[in-house]
Design a protein around this motif. Structure first.
Motif, PDB file in Angstrom:
ATOM      1  N   PRO A   1       4.238  -2.778   3.642  1.00 27.34           N
ATOM      2  CA  PRO A   1       3.132  -3.723   3.525  1.00 27.34           C
ATOM      3  C   PRO A   1       2.067  -3.335   2.504  1.00 27.34           C
ATOM      4  N   ALA A   2       1.855  -2.058   2.279  1.00 25.59           N
ATOM      5  CA  ALA A   2       0.829  -1.623   1.325  1.00 25.59           C
ATOM      6  C   ALA A   2       1.337  -1.611  -0.120  1.00 25.59           C
ATOM      7  N   ALA A   3       2.629  -1.805  -0.301  1.00 29.17           N
ATOM      8  CA  ALA A   3       3.246  -1.681  -1.641  1.00 29.17           C
ATOM      9  C   ALA A   3       3.265  -3.014  -2.381  1.00 29.17           C
ATOM     10  N   ILE A   4       2.117  -3.642  -2.486  1.00 29.38           N
ATOM     11  CA  ILE A   4       2.048  -4.961  -3.117  1.00 29.38           C
ATOM     12  C   ILE A   4       2.393  -4.867  -4.602  1.00 29.38           C
ATOM     13  N   ARG A   5       1.913  -3.833  -5.264  1.00 30.93           N
ATOM     14  CA  ARG A   5       2.242  -3.670  -6.695  1.00 30.93           C
ATOM     15  C   ARG A   5       3.733  -3.404  -6.894  1.00 30.93           C
ATOM     16  N   ALA A   6       4.330  -2.629  -6.011  1.00 23.32           N
ATOM     17  CA  ALA A   6       5.772  -2.368  -6.111  1.00 23.32           C
ATOM     18  C   ALA A   6       6.558  -3.653  -5.864  1.00 23.32           C
ATOM     19  N   ALA A   7       6.073  -4.492  -4.955  1.00 23.48           N
ATOM     20  CA  ALA A   7       6.725  -5.776  -4.701  1.00 23.48           C
ATOM     21  C   ALA A   7       6.638  -6.659  -5.940  1.00 23.48           C
ATOM     22  N   ALA A   8       5.477  -6.667  -6.580  1.00 20.54           N
ATOM     23  CA  ALA A   8       5.308  -7.438  -7.815  1.00 20.54           C
ATOM     24  C   ALA A   8       6.211  -6.886  -8.917  1.00 20.54           C
ATOM     25  N   ALA A   9       6.364  -5.578  -8.980  1.00 21.96           N
ATOM     26  CA  ALA A   9       7.247  -4.962  -9.983  1.00 21.96           C
ATOM     27  C   ALA A   9       8.697  -5.359  -9.741  1.00 21.96           C
ATOM     28  N   ALA A  10       9.097  -5.475  -8.480  1.00 19.95           N
ATOM     29  CA  ALA A  10      10.465  -5.910  -8.172  1.00 19.95           C
ATOM     30  C   ALA A  10      10.704  -7.317  -8.709  1.00 19.95           C
TER      31      ALA A  10
END
Length: 166
Positions: free
Chosen positions: A114-123
């Motif tokens: 849940p805290a990995a919003i930037r990593a989700a955007a990178a995906a």
């Protein structure tokens, strides 16, 4: 050797690159196969030749644009990333239902971080298999489009198409 085919779609030219087993390795709204090949993981990258037969991918794209929003779900994709989160996020992305986009925050949560919003955007940004792995279904928290490698007009068209087909 991989094969590719460019299809005419309502969103413009769409090129799909497949392996010899017809798994999609790259796809996007372009007729530049070279551009697509740069998105493929180096371990899967190969020379590409044009082909009429790219397996079920071409028919699935046609069916999708004809209104069958689930047509892309059964097409096998071959995506590899150096990171475990990105591989998992791409699998989760394929489960986002057409007509029901999620925010980057929700996508991070669905992906188990849940805290990995930037990593989700990178995906989303690094997704080499547009449409089949539907990064266009991920929006900013305020509901705005965010980014899309193939342009915001294409993203809007896809979202509107999925909403209308529902």
């Amino acid at each position: 050797m991989v094969k590719y085919r460019t299809l005419d779609t309502p969103a413009g030219p769409f090129t799909v690159v497949v392996s010899n087993t017809h798994a999609v390795r790259a796809a996007g709204f372009t007729d530049d196969v070279g551009e697509l090949l740069t998105l493929v993981h180096p371990g899967l990258r190969d020379d590409a030749e044009p082909a009429d037969d790219v397996g079920p991918a071409a028919g699935a794209v046609r069916s999708y644009f004809d209104g069958d929003r689930a047509a892309l779900d059964a097409v096998v994709v071959e995506q590899h990333s150096a990171g475990e989160f990105m591989r998992h996020a791409w699998q989760v992305m394929r489960e986002i239902k057409p007509g029901f986009p999620v925010t980057y925050t929700e996508f991070a949560r669905l992906s188990g971080r849940p805290a990995a919003i930037r990593a989700a955007a990178a995906a989303c940004a690094r997704n080499p298999v547009a449409l089949f792995t539907p990064c266009h279904r991920v929006l900013r928290t305020d509901g705005s489009l965010g980014g899309y490698r193939w342009g915001l007009p294409v993203k809007r068209l896809l979202l509107d198409h999925e909403q209308a087909a529902g």
